[in-house]
Design a protein around this motif. Sequence first.
Motif, PDB file in Angstrom:
ATOM      1  N   HIS A  11      28.867  40.145 -16.700  1.00 50.71           N
ATOM      2  CA  HIS A  11      28.936  41.071 -15.560  1.00 50.71           C
ATOM      3  C   HIS A  11      27.549  41.258 -14.940  1.00 50.71           C
ATOM      4  CE1 HIS A  11      33.165  42.080 -16.060  1.00 50.71           C
ATOM      5  NE2 HIS A  11      32.938  42.089 -17.359  1.00 50.71           N
ATOM      6  N   LYS A  12      26.858  40.142 -14.773  1.00 52.83           N
ATOM      7  CA  LYS A  12      25.562  40.133 -14.112  1.00 52.83           C
ATOM      8  C   LYS A  12      25.480  38.944 -13.165  1.00 52.83           C
ATOM      9  CE  LYS A  12      22.961  42.399 -17.832  1.00 52.83           C
ATOM     10  NZ  LYS A  12      21.812  42.268 -18.777  1.00 52.83           N
ATOM     11  N   VAL A  13      24.571  39.031 -12.211  1.00 52.11           N
ATOM     12  CA  VAL A  13      24.323  37.920 -11.299  1.00 52.11           C
ATOM     13  C   VAL A  13      23.508  36.865 -12.025  1.00 52.11           C
ATOM     14  CG1 VAL A  13      23.219  37.200  -9.154  1.00 52.11           C
ATOM     15  CG2 VAL A  13      24.483  39.356  -9.241  1.00 52.11           C
ATOM     16  N   LEU A  14      24.058  35.654 -12.141  1.00 47.32           N
ATOM     17  CA  LEU A  14      23.376  34.559 -12.825  1.00 47.32           C
ATOM     18  C   LEU A  14      22.437  33.793 -11.910  1.00 47.32           C
ATOM     19  CD1 LEU A  14      26.333  32.985 -14.845  1.00 47.32           C
ATOM     20  CD2 LEU A  14      24.620  34.620 -15.655  1.00 47.32           C
ATOM     21  N   TYR A  15      22.782  33.768 -10.628  1.00 50.39           N
ATOM     22  CA  TYR A  15      22.029  32.957  -9.669  1.00 50.39           C
ATOM     23  C   TYR A  15      22.047  33.653  -8.330  1.00 50.39           C
ATOM     24  CZ  TYR A  15      21.000  29.123  -6.415  1.00 50.39           C
ATOM     25  OH  TYR A  15      20.467  28.354  -5.403  1.00 50.39           O
ATOM     26  N   GLN A  16      20.931  33.587  -7.634  1.00 51.04           N
ATOM     27  CA  GLN A  16      20.846  34.189  -6.310  1.00 51.04           C
ATOM     28  C   GLN A  16      19.891  33.375  -5.461  1.00 51.04           C
ATOM     29  OE1 GLN A  16      20.290  38.431  -6.248  1.00 51.04           O
ATOM     30  NE2 GLN A  16      19.292  38.420  -4.255  1.00 51.04           N
ATOM     31  N   SER A  17      20.314  33.069  -4.247  1.00 53.93           N
ATOM     32  CA  SER A  17      19.477  32.329  -3.301  1.00 53.93           C
ATOM     33  C   SER A  17      19.625  32.961  -1.931  1.00 53.93           C
ATOM     34  CB  SER A  17      19.889  30.861  -3.251  1.00 53.93           C
ATOM     35  OG  SER A  17      19.121  30.151  -2.300  1.00 53.93           O
ATOM     36  N   ASP A  18      18.574  33.613  -1.460  1.00 56.20           N
ATOM     37  CA  ASP A  18      18.595  34.272  -0.153  1.00 56.20           C
ATOM     38  C   ASP A  18      18.164  33.285   0.924  1.00 56.20           C
ATOM     39  OD1 ASP A  18      19.396  36.646  -1.340  1.00 56.20           O
ATOM     40  OD2 ASP A  18      17.335  37.323  -1.650  1.00 56.20           O
ATOM     41  N   LEU A  19      19.011  32.292   1.174  1.00 58.54           N
ATOM     42  CA  LEU A  19      18.647  31.224   2.105  1.00 58.54           C
ATOM     43  C   LEU A  19      19.140  31.463   3.518  1.00 58.54           C
ATOM     44  CD1 LEU A  19      21.502  29.373   2.349  1.00 58.54           C
ATOM     45  CD2 LEU A  19      20.801  28.776   0.058  1.00 58.54           C
ATOM     46  N   GLY A  20      19.974  32.471   3.719  1.00 66.05           N
ATOM     47  CA  GLY A  20      20.533  32.751   5.032  1.00 66.05           C
ATOM     48  C   GLY A  20      22.045  32.772   4.980  1.00 66.05           C
ATOM     49  N   ALA A  21      22.658  32.904   6.141  1.00 62.63           N
ATOM     50  CA  ALA A  21      24.107  33.081   6.218  1.00 62.63           C
ATOM     51  C   ALA A  21      24.844  31.827   5.746  1.00 62.63           C
ATOM     52  CB  ALA A  21      24.522  33.426   7.641  1.00 62.63           C
ATOM     53  N   VAL A  22      25.735  32.003   4.768  1.00 56.90           N
ATOM     54  CA  VAL A  22      26.512  30.911   4.187  1.00 56.90           C
ATOM     55  C   VAL A  22      27.986  31.273   4.266  1.00 56.90           C
ATOM     56  CG1 VAL A  22      27.029  29.658   2.047  1.00 56.90           C
ATOM     57  CG2 VAL A  22      24.659  30.180   2.650  1.00 56.90           C
ATOM     58  N   SER A  23      28.814  30.305   4.673  1.00 59.58           N
ATOM     59  CA  SER A  23      30.239  30.582   4.852  1.00 59.58           C
ATOM     60  C   SER A  23      31.099  30.032   3.726  1.00 59.58           C
ATOM     61  CB  SER A  23      30.734  29.989   6.184  1.00 59.58           C
ATOM     62  OG  SER A  23      30.605  28.577   6.183  1.00 59.58           O
TER      63      SER A  23
END
Length: 382
Positions: free
Chosen positions: A40-52
């Motif tokens: 129940h945690k975020v394993l991966y995060q990438s703030d690269l911009g808007a993704v659909s």
Amino acid sequence: MPLHRPPSAKGILYLAFNQDNTCISIADYKGIKIYSLETHKVLYQSDLGAVSIAEMLFCTSLMAYVGAGEQPTLTPRKLFLVNTATGSVIQDISLPTSVLAVRLNRERLVVVLERRTLVHDLKTLELLRTLETPSNPKGCCALSTCFDPCLLALPSSSTSGTMRVYNAAITGSSVECEVTAHNSPVAVMAWNQDASLLASASNKGTVLRVHKMPQANKVYSFRRGSRPAPIHSLAFSPLDIQPPLLCATSGHGTVHIFRLEQPDRHPAASAAVGFLCSVMPPRLTDVVEPPRCIATIKLPGRGVPAICAVQSVSSQQNGGGTTDSSLADDLNANAGGGMGIINVMVATAEGLFYEYHVQDLKAPQGPTCTLEGESYLLAQKI
């Protein structure tokens, strides 16, 4: 079955369980997140911009994503394959029109455009075949998670509820069968784990149907309700749950659970139903086939789009650590004897995650559903 929202929507644009229901991939205007259902945690995060679109391959480091068009580098006409462990782009594939859906299994990459579906070898990314299709503006499709058989289902009409099933394991002419499932266009479809059953719903969402492969025989027909409502997702139970279950999330903010089991009828009643179904038009046969809904879960909120998945209690506990086998057997009981327990997991477009215990699956009065956990998919930071 993922939840794919148009770029005009606010907040989350894409939600999908991975193939073994251990993670959820999330795409929004900030980028991509992978949420673990075990920790129940975020394993991966990438703030690269808007993704659909953001699709995982089981629990591997391979992810496929498509931009939402808010930045020039994140055009919806380009598919990116990335290694989430290193953050590096493995390959990008440019397409002639916007990508509407992406599906993965261990051997195939399927890319759905409005009038064309591309099948790639996942290991080499070689384009194996191009399937011309009727207009499919929502990217409706279903790829089996297994490779034997490796089946791909696509709508074969934009005006009626027919589907075509392809053998994606071979490169030649590979139409396995055509399925006439609904009167209205198909809106959602899903395979079970071994690709022996294909579930579907039309854009009306009142009736769900299940067809058995390879003959495409209709084996179950369920009535969700009398009022039309969009079906956002369909999900089968794992193969160790017998009889199998089918879950559906609707636009009315409900999760419906159906048991894939022929009802107990008096032989005379069964004969009467069989005769009526043989002489009545297909669109009327559901009138004489009773609904199979064994439980309905009302989600908090007012009709927020959601997706669902089903796990047996034993498999979930084994995935999160060691579990005494006798305890797992007692909990799951293989869904038999009225004592079975499953977990129904629901993720909503608001970023909320709910986990329900559904027990006494074969009890005459119906199973009981208990909310066991609630969390916010976007709250935990790495």
